[in-house]
Structure formats: C-alpha cells, structure tokens
Design a protein around this motif. Structure first.
Motif, PDB file in Angstrom:
ATOM      1  N   PRO A 104       0.814  -1.230   0.000  1.00 48.85           N
ATOM      2  CA  PRO A 104       0.000   0.000   0.000  1.00 48.85           C
ATOM      3  C   PRO A 104       0.840   1.269   0.000  1.00 48.85           C
ATOM      4  O   PRO A 104       0.493   2.249  -0.668  1.00 48.85           O
ATOM      5  N   ALA A 105       1.948   1.254   0.734  1.00 50.15           N
ATOM      6  CA  ALA A 105       2.807   2.443   0.771  1.00 50.15           C
ATOM      7  C   ALA A 105       3.627   2.579  -0.510  1.00 50.15           C
ATOM      8  O   ALA A 105       3.772   3.681  -1.053  1.00 50.15           O
ATOM      9  N   MET A 106       4.156   1.464  -1.014  1.00 50.65           N
ATOM     10  CA  MET A 106       4.987   1.540  -2.220  1.00 50.65           C
ATOM     11  C   MET A 106       4.151   1.911  -3.444  1.00 50.65           C
ATOM     12  O   MET A 106       4.607   2.646  -4.318  1.00 50.65           O
ATOM     13  N   ASN A 107       2.926   1.430  -3.513  1.00 51.00           N
ATOM     14  CA  ASN A 107       2.047   1.804  -4.623  1.00 51.00           C
ATOM     15  C   ASN A 107       1.680   3.286  -4.567  1.00 51.00           C
ATOM     16  O   ASN A 107       1.281   3.867  -5.579  1.00 51.00           O
ATOM     17  N   ALA A 108       1.799   3.874  -3.379  1.00 49.46           N
ATOM     18  CA  ALA A 108       1.490   5.288  -3.212  1.00 49.46           C
ATOM     19  C   ALA A 108       2.737   6.159  -3.291  1.00 49.46           C
ATOM     20  O   ALA A 108       2.666   7.364  -3.043  1.00 49.46           O
ATOM     21  N   GLY A 109       3.894   5.571  -3.614  1.00 50.40           N
ATOM     22  CA  GLY A 109       5.080   6.370  -3.853  1.00 50.40           C
ATOM     23  C   GLY A 109       6.242   6.128  -2.920  1.00 50.40           C
ATOM     24  O   GLY A 109       7.312   6.719  -3.105  1.00 50.40           O
ATOM     25  N   LEU A 110       6.103   5.268  -1.894  1.00 51.70           N
ATOM     26  CA  LEU A 110       7.214   5.007  -0.988  1.00 51.70           C
ATOM     27  C   LEU A 110       8.371   4.341  -1.725  1.00 51.70           C
ATOM     28  O   LEU A 110       8.170   3.413  -2.512  1.00 51.70           O
ATOM     29  N   VAL A 111       9.597   4.788  -1.452  1.00 54.93           N
ATOM     30  CA  VAL A 111      10.805   4.178  -1.998  1.00 54.93           C
ATOM     31  C   VAL A 111      11.386   3.251  -0.926  1.00 54.93           C
ATOM     32  O   VAL A 111      11.710   3.706   0.171  1.00 54.93           O
ATOM     33  N   LEU A 112      11.505   1.974  -1.227  1.00 58.53           N
ATOM     34  CA  LEU A 112      12.158   1.029  -0.319  1.00 58.53           C
ATOM     35  C   LEU A 112      13.607   0.876  -0.766  1.00 58.53           C
ATOM     36  O   LEU A 112      13.881   0.386  -1.858  1.00 58.53           O
ATOM     37  N   ALA A 113      14.538   1.289   0.098  1.00 67.21           N
ATOM     38  CA  ALA A 113      15.949   1.273  -0.266  1.00 67.21           C
ATOM     39  C   ALA A 113      16.504  -0.139  -0.242  1.00 67.21           C
ATOM     40  O   ALA A 113      16.163  -0.946   0.634  1.00 67.21           O
ATOM     41  N   GLY A 114      17.373  -0.453  -1.184  1.00 74.69           N
ATOM     42  CA  GLY A 114      18.104  -1.705  -1.143  1.00 74.69           C
ATOM     43  C   GLY A 114      19.078  -1.705   0.017  1.00 74.69           C
ATOM     44  O   GLY A 114      19.593  -0.650   0.418  1.00 74.69           O
TER      45      GLY A 114
ATOM     46  N   PRO B  80      20.699   5.376  -7.136  1.00 76.71           N
ATOM     47  CA  PRO B  80      19.605   4.459  -6.820  1.00 76.71           C
ATOM     48  C   PRO B  80      19.041   3.829  -8.088  1.00 76.71           C
ATOM     49  O   PRO B  80      19.040   4.440  -9.165  1.00 76.71           O
ATOM     50  N   ALA B  81      18.579   2.606  -7.955  1.00 74.43           N
ATOM     51  CA  ALA B  81      18.049   1.890  -9.115  1.00 74.43           C
ATOM     52  C   ALA B  81      16.791   2.583  -9.624  1.00 74.43           C
ATOM     53  O   ALA B  81      15.961   3.054  -8.835  1.00 74.43           O
ATOM     54  N   PRO B  82      16.618   2.655 -10.943  1.00 75.44           N
ATOM     55  CA  PRO B  82      15.403   3.284 -11.477  1.00 75.44           C
ATOM     56  C   PRO B  82      14.185   2.427 -11.189  1.00 75.44           C
ATOM     57  O   PRO B  82      14.215   1.208 -11.296  1.00 75.44           O
ATOM     58  N   ARG B  83      13.116   3.051 -10.772  1.00 71.18           N
ATOM     59  CA  ARG B  83      11.819   2.387 -10.624  1.00 71.18           C
ATOM     60  C   ARG B  83      10.744   3.466 -10.618  1.00 71.18           C
ATOM     61  O   ARG B  83      11.027   4.636 -10.428  1.00 71.18           O
ATOM     62  N   ASP B  84       9.532   3.056 -10.841  1.00 68.55           N
ATOM     63  CA  ASP B  84       8.414   3.985 -10.939  1.00 68.55           C
ATOM     64  C   ASP B  84       7.806   4.163  -9.555  1.00 68.55           C
ATOM     65  O   ASP B  84       7.207   3.245  -8.996  1.00 68.55           O
ATOM     66  N   HIS B  85       7.990   5.353  -8.978  1.00 70.83           N
ATOM     67  CA  HIS B  85       7.469   5.621  -7.645  1.00 70.83           C
ATOM     68  C   HIS B  85       6.149   6.396  -7.693  1.00 70.83           C
ATOM     69  O   HIS B  85       5.681   6.860  -6.662  1.00 70.83           O
ATOM     70  N   ARG B  86       5.553   6.559  -8.867  1.00 75.16           N
ATOM     71  CA  ARG B  86       4.378   7.421  -8.993  1.00 75.16           C
ATOM     72  C   ARG B  86       3.087   6.667  -8.689  1.00 75.16           C
ATOM     73  O   ARG B  86       2.848   5.609  -9.275  1.00 75.16           O
ATOM     74  N   PRO B  87       2.237   7.221  -7.835  1.00 74.25           N
ATOM     75  CA  PRO B  87       0.872   6.696  -7.784  1.00 74.25           C
ATOM     76  C   PRO B  87       0.175   6.985  -9.116  1.00 74.25           C
ATOM     77  O   PRO B  87       0.524   7.943  -9.816  1.00 74.25           O
ATOM     78  N   HIS B  88      -0.816   6.184  -9.449  1.00 71.86           N
ATOM     79  CA  HIS B  88      -1.546   6.390 -10.704  1.00 71.86           C
ATOM     80  C   HIS B  88      -2.932   6.979 -10.488  1.00 71.86           C
ATOM     81  O   HIS B  88      -3.663   7.162 -11.465  1.00 71.86           O
ATOM     82  N   ALA B  89      -3.276   7.268  -9.244  1.00 68.77           N
ATOM     83  CA  ALA B  89      -4.553   7.918  -8.953  1.00 68.77           C
ATOM     84  C   ALA B  89      -4.387   8.792  -7.718  1.00 68.77           C
ATOM     85  O   ALA B  89      -3.721   8.403  -6.753  1.00 68.77           O
ATOM     86  N   PHE B  90      -5.005   9.981  -7.747  1.00 70.62           N
ATOM     87  CA  PHE B  90      -4.860  10.944  -6.671  1.00 70.62           C
ATOM     88  C   PHE B  90      -6.219  11.476  -6.228  1.00 70.62           C
ATOM     89  O   PHE B  90      -7.100  11.732  -7.063  1.00 70.62           O
ATOM     90  N   ALA B  91      -6.346  11.641  -4.922  1.00 69.66           N
ATOM     91  CA  ALA B  91      -7.420  12.450  -4.371  1.00 69.66           C
ATOM     92  C   ALA B  91      -6.880  13.872  -4.267  1.00 69.66           C
ATOM     93  O   ALA B  91      -5.835  14.097  -3.648  1.00 69.66           O
ATOM     94  N   VAL B  92      -7.574  14.825  -4.885  1.00 68.49           N
ATOM     95  CA  VAL B  92      -7.031  16.175  -5.049  1.00 68.49           C
ATOM     96  C   VAL B  92      -7.871  17.177  -4.271  1.00 68.49           C
ATOM     97  O   VAL B  92      -9.103  17.226  -4.414  1.00 68.49           O
ATOM     98  N   ARG B  93      -7.195  17.939  -3.442  1.00 66.86           N
ATOM     99  CA  ARG B  93      -7.809  19.100  -2.797  1.00 66.86           C
ATOM    100  C   ARG B  93      -7.464  20.337  -3.620  1.00 66.86           C
ATOM    101  O   ARG B  93      -6.307  20.514  -4.005  1.00 66.86           O
TER     102      ARG B  93
END
Length: 562
Positions: free
Chosen positions: A257-267, A387-400
């Motif tokens: 849940p956190a990584m799909n929302a943009g969290l980077v897990l370091a090696g 750091p290794a390339p990976r996609d940290h972007r969520p694909h859906a946002f709740a916007v204020r």
C-alpha cells in the motif's frame, strides 16, 4: 592456536613469495557490506587475493550469499576456509566460530558505534561489540587488531574489555567516508529518485522488536497517504537483517500500500546510503543508521518509543535526546521545522573520528599485518552508485483544490487517503478501477515505437475517446511534454495548456504536469466556459508556485501522436 600468528599449512604462501591471501569472513549481509566498503585499500595491488567465507550459525546468512554472488567475489566454503591458513582474516562481527580460522584477524566496525544492547545475546546491558564473551578466547583477544571509528569507543572498550583495548586502534569509519565522498552526487541521486523540488524524508528502522517498523508497521503508508505528494517524498531504509528475516517477497507484500502510493524502499547494500545523501531529513528509531544522516547535517525526528535496547549516553541516545519527537503524520511538518533548528551533528560525530581518512589508516594497519609495503598513492573512496530506477508514482490521486480567481492551490494525495478531496484524478492505463470514478483522466505521451508498422492515437482522438468511455469524467488530458498538455473539458472543449518551469537559485524546477491539470480542472469547475484568449493561472503545487497558461487548442497539440 594463537590467531595472531601465521602457521604453515594448506594455503600458506610459498617462502619468499610476495603473494598474500586475505579472507573476508561474514555472518550476515550487513557484515558483508561493511567488508566490501573496506576492500578499496587493496585496489591496484596484484599481490593481494581476496576470498570470502560465510561463518555458520547466523539466521541471516542466505541474503549475504545472494549479495556476495551479485558482487562477483569468490566464495570459499567454510570447511575449506578452516583448513587453510590465511595471511589476514577480516571480519565485521565478533560472533560465530571465528576462532576456528587460522591467520591474524582484524575486527572492523560493524556499525556506527555501540548504541544497542540485546538482552538475548551476550552479557546483559553490554553491546556485543564491547562484550568480553565475544572478544576473548581463554582470556586473550582472538583478534590481532580491533579497528574502531572513534576514540570514545576505545575508552569504552578499555572499560569493559582491557585486553581487547590493548590491541585496538582508531581508524575512522569507511562507510561514513563513502557518504562524505558521495555528497557531490546528491543531485544525481535525487534525479534518479524523481524527487524534484519535494522534500525527501527517509524513515530509518533497525531490526528487532523495538524497531520502528515492528512498533509502527502502518507508519510508511500513513505518511504517504496523509501528506501532500507534491510536497513530500518518503523512503524507507531497513536494517539488512530485516530484509533477510522477512524476505523481499513478504516485504513487498507488506509494504505494497505504501509503495504503490510512492514510498521508496531502499536496497540494503549501498542504496540506503545514497538515500541518506539525497535526503532532506530522517525520521528514526534508535538504530544507528540515522547517525550517518545526522553527522551529514540532516535534520532528525525521533520516533523511538523507548525500551531496553538503547544504551544511555551512547551517541544515538544523545541524538534522540536532542531531536524533536514524532507525534503523528499531521504533526510531521512542524517536527521537521523544529528539527531544522536543532543541530544533531555534534552528538552524531561522537561516533566518527578522522573523517575522510579511514581507508588510508586501515591500509597502513592491514599492510603492516601482511608484512607488505603498500603500493604508492592513497586509496580512493568509491562514490555510491545511483539508486536503481523504478516507478514511484501513484496512478490515482485524491485532489484538494482551492480556487481564488486566477490563483489555484492544489494538494494531491494517493487515492486511498482518508482525507476529503475536491476530485479524483487518475492516469490511464495504470489507475485500474479508480478510473471509473475519476473526474480527471490523463495519459502521458510515450516515445514512438521503432517498428515498421505503427498505430498511435492523436491527443485529440484519445481525449475524445476517454470522455466517451468514462461518463463520470469531466476533464481528459494528454500530457505531451512536462510543459505542454492538450486538455478536453466537457463544457469548455479542447484547450492547450502550457506549464512554465520555475527558476529558483540557479535551478529549473518543474512540477508534475498532472498536478497542473488538476488545477486547470478546478478552475474550469469554478468558472466554466472556454477562455477566448489565453488566461494565465498561478498554481500553488507543493513548494512551487507555477504559472499555467490556458487557451484555445492549437493544431500541433490536437495532432500530437501519443
């Protein structure tokens, strides 16, 4: 047999030969990584051969072997390592059957000082690095040299184990020197992470029952879902033992849940250190990883809830005593502001002496034990890799969104946030089910394929189709470049949008064009109708105030191939 003496036997060098064999003995991935940081002392010397062996008895050995295989180093089976005599044995942990190895042994720093005592290991209230039960064999030190990172560690060793202190010397910390030598690469690391103008906050968690992740397993997800995505980027640095104990598969599942929302897990090897260099602040438990960040001058927020492991008066205890406390997600911005005003470098640097000189001092000591003259020149610190390339972007946002005339303030949160939002915005095709209820949909242009037969949507065709297939969508957009969008609104029609970059302190900063899209959507919702001429909006997105020009669509945008 005294391990400080060389003995004849299998593997012993021939009389008069200049060749030497160095065995690096490790029990865990963390210990292996420490040894790898030391190896540049032998760079350019064909007289020194290195071999590695896994010391049995640790439950963290499997990941260590995997890490060793990736390094390309040669593994010596334990039974064979015991049979041979080595010119030098290097290890970064005093535990295990090290006394069975023949040759002078050097005990190197395992971490940043001696900050923790584990009740289930060794003598009560003593960290293993100072515990005579691990350092002595029949009352005598088994190591020919005990290398320490700071003079205060030598004082503590003399207090708890005088015989080992008699063979100890202060050399500094090679890992800290790698961080210092990598500071010039900070911009490269942030670019690889996609940080941009955001504030990178690194969570550091040690291992065991008192660690941040054990006590606050929901914290990473809570932070990425509770603070604006365009203002903060979060990363998690775990102790290598946690990677070994939990395993990569289960870690990915637990943190999904956190990584799909943009969290980077370091090696666990090198990347964690690159993230500390790239960071703007750390939130930490009592593990010593944060000492490296604090010694670099990074603000520290303490999230340790107390327990039996942290040793009073240790450098980490002093850092936590000075750092502001973490009180929850909503209070983190204030805690970071307070941390910026509290300099933790002084207590942290009580763990690191002789900055920038560790390899040179170690080389002198190790070559003395090898009875060799070092090659000319100084050993060079190896900068940390990107750091290794990976996609940290969520694909859906709740916007204020808050609209005040031509000024629009936007805050975006991953879609699973509990916070109330103005609208849901989603990226196709990655958003999945969120696209069905999104008021804003977008797609990013991709490079044209190099195949002889191609088929591509135009920006005009795709946006029209997106509105047709998603009845709940009010605005669809093709993100053509980081500064250029084709937007189709149900009542305002097709619009060309230009997002200006920001110039700040000699840098060019760009916001995510999808954030500017949400600002345009909110402005159109508040003042419907297509502008007859270009209108310039001022959009507050995270730390940036960007100018966004909205006007009638031009042919180049309408026909742009996606």
């Amino acid at each position: 047999m005294n391990s400080g003496q060389r003995a004849a036997g299998s593997g012993q060098r021939a009389a008069g030969s200049g060749q030497r064999t160095v065995l690096l003995a490790f029990r865990s991935a963390g210990a292996l990584h420490r040894l790898l940081d030391v190896l540049p002392v032998f760079d350019g010397d064909e007289r020194v051969d290195s071999r590695f062996t896994l010391v049995p008895g640790s439950s963290f050995g499997t990941d260590a072997l995997t890490s060793l295989e990736r390094s390309g180093a040669r593994l010596l089976p334990w039974d064979e390592a015991r049979r041979r005599t080595h010119d030098l044995v290097l290890t970064a942990s005093p535990k295990g059957e090290l006394r069975a190895l023949r040759g002078p042994s050097v005990l190197l720093p395992h971490g940043a000082g001696f900050n923790k005592a584990l009740a289930y290991e060794g003598s009560p209230a003593l960290p293993s690095g100072l515990d005579p039960g691990y350092l002595l064999d029949d009352g005598e030190p088994w190591a020919a040299l005990h290398a320490l990172a700071h003079g205060s560690q030598l004082d503590r060793l003399a207090e708890h184990c005088p015989p080992a202190a008699a063979r100890a010397t202060v050399v500094g910390d090679p890992t800290f020197d790698r961080l210092l030598g990598s500071l010039g690469h900070r911009d490269d690391y942030r670019a690889a992470l996609g940080t941009g103008g955001r504030r990178l906050v690194v969570l550091t968690s040690t291992w065991g029952p008192e660690s941040l992740l054990a006590r606050r397993p929901g914290l990473p997800a809570g932070l990425v879902h509770g603070l604006p995505h365009d203002a903060y980027q979060f990363a998690l640095v775990l102790h290598p033992n946690e990677h070994s104990d939990i395993g990569g598969f289960d870690l990915g599942r637990r943190l999904a849940p956190a990584m799909n929302a943009g969290l980077v897990l370091a090696g666990p090897h090198e990347e964690w250190a690159a993230l500390l260099v790239a960071s703007d602040a750390v939130v930490t438990d009592h593990g010593s990883t944060a000492l490296y960040a604090a010694a670099l001058g990074r603000p520290v927020v303490g999230a340790y809830d107390g327990g039996q492991e942290l040793i009073p008066g240790s450098p980490m205890a002093e850092v936590l005593a000075r750092a502001p406390r973490f009180t929850g997600t909503a209070g983190l911005p204030d805690a970071l502001a307070a941390a910026g005003a509290r300099d933790c470098r002084t207590p942290a640097r009580a763990a690191f002496a002789l900055p920038g000189r560790a390899l040179a001092r170690l080389r002198a000591e190790l070559y003395r034990l090898l009875d060799l003259a070092p090659r000319p020149g100084r050993p060079e610190v190896r900068p940390l890799p990107r750091p290794a390339p990976r996609d940290h972007r969520p694909h859906a946002f709740a916007v204020r969104a808050e609209v005040s005339g031509p000024r629009v303030a936007v805050e975006r949160f991953p879609a699973a946030t509990p916070l109330v939002a103005h609208h849901l915005a989603a990226e196709l095709p990655g958003a999945g089910r969120a696209a069905q209820s999104a008021a804003v949909l977008w797609r990013r242009a991709a490079p044209l394929p190099r195949t002889p037969h191609t088929s591509a949507w135009t920006a005009a065709g795709w946006t029209a189709r997106a509105l047709e297939e998603h009845p709940g969508c009010r605005t669809a957009a093709a993100l053509l470049t980081p500064e250029r969008l084709l937007v189709r609104h149900r009542s305002a029609g097709a619009l060309s949008v230009r997002v200006e970059p920001c110039a700040e302190g000699g840098r060019v900063l760009r916001t995510d064009p999808a954030a500017a899209l949400s600002a345009v959507h909110a402005w159109l919702s508040a003042a419907p109708g297509a502008p007859a001429a270009p209108v310039t909006l001022v959009c507050a997105v995270g730390p940036l105030g960007v100018r966004v020009r909205v006007g009638p669509a031009d042919d180049a945008d309408l026909g742009y191939e996606l």
